[in-house]
Design a protein around this motif. Structure first.
Motif, PDB file in Angstrom:
ATOM      1  N   ARG A 174       0.835  -1.211   0.000  1.00  0.00           N
ATOM      2  CA  ARG A 174       0.000   0.000   0.000  1.00  0.00           C
ATOM      3  C   ARG A 174       0.866   1.257   0.000  1.00  0.00           C
ATOM      4  NH1 ARG A 174      -2.735  -3.204   4.108  1.00  0.00           N
ATOM      5  NH2 ARG A 174      -4.693  -4.055   3.266  1.00  0.00           N
ATOM      6  N   ASP A 175       1.947   1.252   0.762  1.00  0.00           N
ATOM      7  CA  ASP A 175       2.823   2.420   0.830  1.00  0.00           C
ATOM      8  C   ASP A 175       3.429   2.729  -0.543  1.00  0.00           C
ATOM      9  OD1 ASP A 175       2.305   2.693   3.509  1.00  0.00           O
ATOM     10  OD2 ASP A 175       4.218   1.822   4.176  1.00  0.00           O
ATOM     11  N   LEU A 176       3.923   1.683  -1.237  1.00  0.00           N
ATOM     12  CA  LEU A 176       4.524   1.894  -2.554  1.00  0.00           C
ATOM     13  C   LEU A 176       3.464   2.356  -3.550  1.00  0.00           C
ATOM     14  CD1 LEU A 176       6.834   1.862  -4.535  1.00  0.00           C
ATOM     15  CD2 LEU A 176       6.568  -0.623  -4.769  1.00  0.00           C
ATOM     16  N   MET A 177       2.262   1.804  -3.456  1.00  0.00           N
ATOM     17  CA  MET A 177       1.185   2.227  -4.351  1.00  0.00           C
ATOM     18  C   MET A 177       0.901   3.715  -4.168  1.00  0.00           C
ATOM     19  SD  MET A 177      -0.746   0.889  -6.694  1.00  0.00           S
ATOM     20  CE  MET A 177      -2.247   1.176  -7.621  1.00  0.00           C
ATOM     21  N   GLU A 178       0.864   4.170  -2.943  1.00  0.00           N
ATOM     22  CA  GLU A 178       0.601   5.593  -2.696  1.00  0.00           C
ATOM     23  C   GLU A 178       1.708   6.463  -3.284  1.00  0.00           C
ATOM     24  OE1 GLU A 178      -2.112   6.987  -1.500  1.00  0.00           O
ATOM     25  OE2 GLU A 178      -2.999   4.988  -1.389  1.00  0.00           O
ATOM     26  N   ARG A 179       2.956   6.017  -3.179  1.00  0.00           N
ATOM     27  CA  ARG A 179       4.063   6.781  -3.763  1.00  0.00           C
ATOM     28  C   ARG A 179       3.937   6.840  -5.283  1.00  0.00           C
ATOM     29  NH1 ARG A 179       9.818   5.184  -2.142  1.00  0.00           N
ATOM     30  NH2 ARG A 179      10.185   7.350  -2.726  1.00  0.00           N
ATOM     31  N   LEU A 180       3.538   5.737  -5.881  1.00  0.00           N
ATOM     32  CA  LEU A 180       3.370   5.706  -7.334  1.00  0.00           C
ATOM     33  C   LEU A 180       2.226   6.607  -7.775  1.00  0.00           C
ATOM     34  CD1 LEU A 180       3.999   1.915  -7.864  1.00  0.00           C
ATOM     35  CD2 LEU A 180       5.284   3.750  -8.981  1.00  0.00           C
ATOM     36  N   LEU A 181       1.146   6.628  -7.014  1.00  0.00           N
ATOM     37  CA  LEU A 181       0.028   7.500  -7.369  1.00  0.00           C
ATOM     38  C   LEU A 181       0.426   8.969  -7.280  1.00  0.00           C
ATOM     39  CD1 LEU A 181      -2.957   5.672  -5.620  1.00  0.00           C
ATOM     40  CD2 LEU A 181      -2.301   5.603  -8.035  1.00  0.00           C
ATOM     41  N   ARG A 182       1.323   9.286  -6.361  1.00  0.00           N
ATOM     42  CA  ARG A 182       1.743  10.684  -6.198  1.00  0.00           C
ATOM     43  C   ARG A 182       2.628  11.164  -7.342  1.00  0.00           C
ATOM     44  NH1 ARG A 182       1.871   9.396  -0.560  1.00  0.00           N
ATOM     45  NH2 ARG A 182       4.111   8.936  -0.598  1.00  0.00           N
ATOM     46  N   VAL A 183       3.245  10.253  -8.093  1.00  0.00           N
ATOM     47  CA  VAL A 183       4.095  10.687  -9.209  1.00  0.00           C
ATOM     48  C   VAL A 183       3.369  10.601 -10.548  1.00  0.00           C
ATOM     49  CG1 VAL A 183       6.183  10.017  -7.970  1.00  0.00           C
ATOM     50  CG2 VAL A 183       5.210   8.438  -9.658  1.00  0.00           C
ATOM     51  N   ALA A 184       2.064  10.330 -10.532  1.00  0.00           N
ATOM     52  CA  ALA A 184       1.296  10.383 -11.773  1.00  0.00           C
ATOM     53  C   ALA A 184       1.388  11.783 -12.361  1.00  0.00           C
ATOM     54  CB  ALA A 184      -0.163  10.021 -11.508  1.00  0.00           C
ATOM     55  N   SER A 185       1.142  11.906 -13.653  1.00  0.00           N
ATOM     56  CA  SER A 185       1.135  13.225 -14.275  1.00  0.00           C
ATOM     57  C   SER A 185      -0.015  14.046 -13.698  1.00  0.00           C
ATOM     58  CB  SER A 185       0.960  13.089 -15.794  1.00  0.00           C
ATOM     59  OG  SER A 185      -0.410  12.944 -16.134  1.00  0.00           O
ATOM     60  N   PRO A 186      -0.010  15.366 -13.911  1.00  0.00           N
ATOM     61  CA  PRO A 186      -1.115  16.178 -13.390  1.00  0.00           C
ATOM     62  C   PRO A 186      -2.495  15.706 -13.846  1.00  0.00           C
ATOM     63  CG  PRO A 186       0.691  17.595 -14.088  1.00  0.00           C
ATOM     64  CD  PRO A 186       1.049  16.205 -14.517  1.00  0.00           C
ATOM     65  N   LEU A 187      -2.540  14.974 -14.951  1.00  0.00           N
ATOM     66  CA  LEU A 187      -3.815  14.461 -15.458  1.00  0.00           C
ATOM     67  C   LEU A 187      -3.982  12.969 -15.196  1.00  0.00           C
ATOM     68  CD1 LEU A 187      -3.845  16.484 -18.785  1.00  0.00           C
ATOM     69  CD2 LEU A 187      -5.337  16.838 -16.812  1.00  0.00           C
ATOM     70  N   GLY A 188      -3.135  12.394 -14.346  1.00  0.00           N
ATOM     71  CA  GLY A 188      -3.294  10.997 -13.956  1.00  0.00           C
ATOM     72  C   GLY A 188      -2.695   9.997 -14.913  1.00  0.00           C
ATOM     73  N   LEU A 189      -1.781  10.428 -15.774  1.00  0.00           N
ATOM     74  CA  LEU A 189      -1.189   9.553 -16.780  1.00  0.00           C
ATOM     75  C   LEU A 189       0.230   9.156 -16.386  1.00  0.00           C
ATOM     76  CD1 LEU A 189      -2.337  11.550 -19.936  1.00  0.00           C
ATOM     77  CD2 LEU A 189      -3.472   9.567 -18.893  1.00  0.00           C
ATOM     78  N   TYR A 190       0.721   8.069 -17.018  1.00  0.00           N
ATOM     79  CA  TYR A 190       2.075   7.574 -16.756  1.00  0.00           C
ATOM     80  C   TYR A 190       2.807   7.344 -18.065  1.00  0.00           C
ATOM     81  CZ  TYR A 190       0.650   6.657 -11.935  1.00  0.00           C
ATOM     82  OH  TYR A 190       0.204   6.789 -10.638  1.00  0.00           O
ATOM     83  N   ALA A 191       4.081   7.753 -18.075  1.00  0.00           N
ATOM     84  CA  ALA A 191       4.977   7.375 -19.164  1.00  0.00           C
ATOM     85  C   ALA A 191       5.554   5.994 -18.840  1.00  0.00           C
ATOM     86  CB  ALA A 191       6.077   8.422 -19.331  1.00  0.00           C
ATOM     87  N   GLU A 192       6.658   5.657 -19.482  1.00  0.00           N
ATOM     88  CA  GLU A 192       7.277   4.351 -19.254  1.00  0.00           C
ATOM     89  C   GLU A 192       8.170   4.366 -18.019  1.00  0.00           C
ATOM     90  OE1 GLU A 192       9.393   0.955 -21.968  1.00  0.00           O
ATOM     91  OE2 GLU A 192       9.898   3.034 -22.400  1.00  0.00           O
ATOM     92  N   GLU A 193       8.872   5.487 -17.820  1.00  0.00           N
ATOM     93  CA  GLU A 193       9.870   5.557 -16.754  1.00  0.00           C
ATOM     94  C   GLU A 193       9.659   6.794 -15.887  1.00  0.00           C
ATOM     95  OE1 GLU A 193      13.908   5.232 -17.975  1.00  0.00           O
ATOM     96  OE2 GLU A 193      13.475   3.853 -19.611  1.00  0.00           O
TER      97      GLU A 193
END
Length: 619
Positions: A561-580
């Motif tokens: 859960r902790d890692l998931m929250e960190r990953l959600l915080r680095v999403a783009s301002p519109l909730g998108l993800y690149a590859e890296e």
């Protein structure tokens, strides 16, 4: 080049639009910097993403480049941008529009059964002055064939439309503003006062059909909003705090789907760098067979069975190699030849060169492809309660290929351009191939064949555990190294080892401890791996989401859960993800948006939601 001085917007600041035939990226200043028409893999008409002179299309307030707010219309891939200018407030809507089908699609013909709604083959943009007065600017500067050919413009009718052509492409710009032609640009400016509205549209539809007025343009955007919301309403998304990122990921995956064939592109773009200013720049506008199983898992989890079936039919139609094996990737139309070339006239994003068109890895040997296909077929068969007759020959051929290939070295899941190796992830997917084939044979009541394939699966399993585990009990990258590789996190996700197995727990712990930068996971250490390329790369978002899933599998739910929250915080301002994700500068790298990242997010979220619901029931 520092972010402060770069003329290129950060990758994560782009908005993604889609009509399930092609997609666009819109920069914060309102410029369309990437659009290929009529399909995802066509040459770009607007390519400023890869060279600041390769074509753009801006519609917004004159002289103001920083918006006040940018959000998706909730539940859609339609963008709204709010602007505050010295004179007033402006609201812009952008959409690649969808609408009721009007007959056969002659622009991008379908091989799958047509749906009730389809692409209009239009990019529609509307503006409304909310308060005060605002001068609106339209600047359309196409550069066809990836920036090589400036547009040749011709006025149409009374000055409210103009056609751009070049390199065998043609589209129409229409607007309720008066258009002026200046060289390769079409321009317009108009002052709007409170309550005033205006529109512009690009059409590559049959006959270059376009909106007739602002009301028509607004209606098309409204129909597009309804399309996306109706589609999302069919998805099963639990009422949970992770609902919104799951929905945005689902909309992104659907947006990266090529509706005419059911294929899914790995990403919208080509050559966005994995290494800043480096050579790790690839064309991702194709379908990777490896992604099939992750795509099917996500679609079935979300209850999107129609899309899952479309994708499986696309896979069933693919032409194999002479030995019966499927290639590792195909064009979205099923074509096999994806010969790679470079566009040396383009600067590349922030100087990252070369810019590649096509992907030279298409004819590599990757032994994991058989497991991906067979796991997908088993997933689909279990969900649909039937094994389609046309899929059984594919089961037999891929099982036979897996048996013939599993002892051979290959390039591995990451398409390394170094020497072939006995990659553990490839052996793992060989085991998956024969394990799933055996189960499919049992479904057909062919126990003799099921037993034969089961025995080979067990042989592969024993080989991996004998040669693919280091002295400290951790899964290796390949048989001749003790280096770590994040792809071994797939072992518990595919059921190769249970989460309770000490080797699996040790592998997860080692990757979490030794293959991360500030908690985000690398694919591998580039100084320990012969991947045929130079330079360092950022952490891979899919690998970090895999670690969330693996932590959940081995019972480390709080850390998951902790890692998931960190990953959600680095999403783009519109909730998108690149590859890296480049940890040092906290920015996204690689092609965008990346289907693999969003697929892995959905799986990781599903495992957390399941654990949360189980804990609620246990209370």
């Amino acid at each position: 080049m520092s972010a402060a001085t770069s003329p290129f917007p950060p990758i994560a600041d782009y908005a993604f639009l889609s009509d399930c035939h092609t997609g666009a990226l819109v920069a914060p200043d309102g410029s369309v910097d990437w659009l290929c028409v009529p399909a995802f893999d066509a040459p770009s008409a607007f390519g400023n993403l890869l060279d600041r002179g390769a074509g753009s299309f801006r519609f917004g307030p004159y002289g103001i480049n920083v918006p006040t707010a940018r959000v998706y219309v909730p539940g859609t891939n339609v963008m709204t941008t709010t602007w505050h200018t010295p004179g007033g407030w402006l609201l812009v809507h952008d959409a690649l529009t969808m609408g009721p089908r009007q007959g056969p699609d002659v622009v991008t013909p379908h091989t799958r059964p047509p749906a009730d709604d389809d692409a209009d083959h239009l990019l529609v943009r509307t503006v409304e002055c909310l308060d005060g007065s605002v001068e609106v600017e339209l600047v359309c500067e196409p550069a066809f064939d990836y920036g090589r050919v400036p547009a040749d413009w011709s006025q149409v009718g009374d000055g409210h439309a103009a056609d751009a052509s070049g390199a065998g492409q043609r589209f129409r710009l229409s607007t309720d503003m008066l258009i002026g032609i200046e060289g390769g640009s079409a321009r317009a400016r108009h002052v709007l006062r409170k309550g005033d509205k205006a529109f512009c549209a690009l059409s590559w539809a049959d006959g270059l059909a376009s909106p007739v007025d602002v009301a028509d343009a607004e209606a098309r955007i409204g129909a597009t909003v309804q399309f996306w919301r109706s589609w999302l309403a069919r998805a099963r998304v639990p009422d949970h705090r992770l609902r919104h990122p799951i929905e945005r990921s689902a909309l992104t995956i659907k947006g990266l789907t090529f509706m005419p064939t059911g294929a899914t592109v790995a990403a919208l773009t080509t050559s966005l760098p994995e290494t800043p200013g480096g050579e790790r720049n690839w064309d991702y506008r194709y379908t990777w067979v490896r992604d099939t199983t992750f795509t099917l898992q996500a679609l079935h989890y979300l209850n999107l069975d129609w899309e899952a079936d479309e994708f499986m039919q696309f896979v069933a139609d693919l032409q194999p190699n002479p030995d019966g094996a499927l290639q590792i990737m195909y064009g979205i139309d099923g074509r096999r030849d994806l010969t790679e070339s470079t566009r040396d006239d383009l600067t590349g994003y922030e100087g990252a060169r070369p810019v590649r068109i096509g992907n030279g890895a298409f004819d590599q040997r990757q032994n994991d492809v058989f497991g991906a296909v067979l796991d997908s077929i088993l997933l689909h068969t279990t969900r649909s309660k039937r094994l389609p007759r046309r899929l059984w020959p594919l089961v037999e051929s891929q099982a036979a290929c897996a048996i013939a290939a599993w002892r051979e070295p290959d390039q591995g899941i990451w398409e390394a351009r170094g020497e072939p190796q006995h990659y553990v992830s490839s052996k793992l997917m060989g085991w998956v191939a024969l394990d799933r084939a055996s189960k499919l044979a049992s479904i057909r009541d062919d126990e003799e064949l099921a037993q034969k394939w089961r025995a080979t699966a067990e042989e592969i399993r024993e080989d991996i555990l004998a040669h693919g585990v280091s002295d400290r009990g951790v899964l290796r990258q390949h048989y001749d190294t003790d280096a770590l590789d994040a792809s071994t996190l797939l072992a518990p996700l595919f059921g190769f080892l249970p989460g309770t197995d000490e080797r699996m727990h040790a592998t997860v712990e080692a990757i979490d401890r030794e293959l991360t930068e500030n908690g985000f996971v690398l694919r591998y250490r580039t100084d320990e791996t012969d991947d045929g390329m130079s330079g360092k790369e950022g952490t891979f978002l899919i690998c970090s989401f895999w670690l969330v899933s693996a932590l959940a599998t081995v019972g480390e739910m709080d850390r998951a859960r902790d890692l998931m929250e960190r990953l959600l915080r680095v999403a783009s301002p519109l909730g998108l993800y690149a590859e890296e994700f480049e940890v040092d500068r906290a920015r996204h790298l690689g092609n965008f948006p990346q289907a693999f990242s969003h697929l892995a997010l959905i799986e990781a979220a599903a495992r957390i939601i399941l654990a949360d619901f189980r804990e609620e029931v246990a209370l």
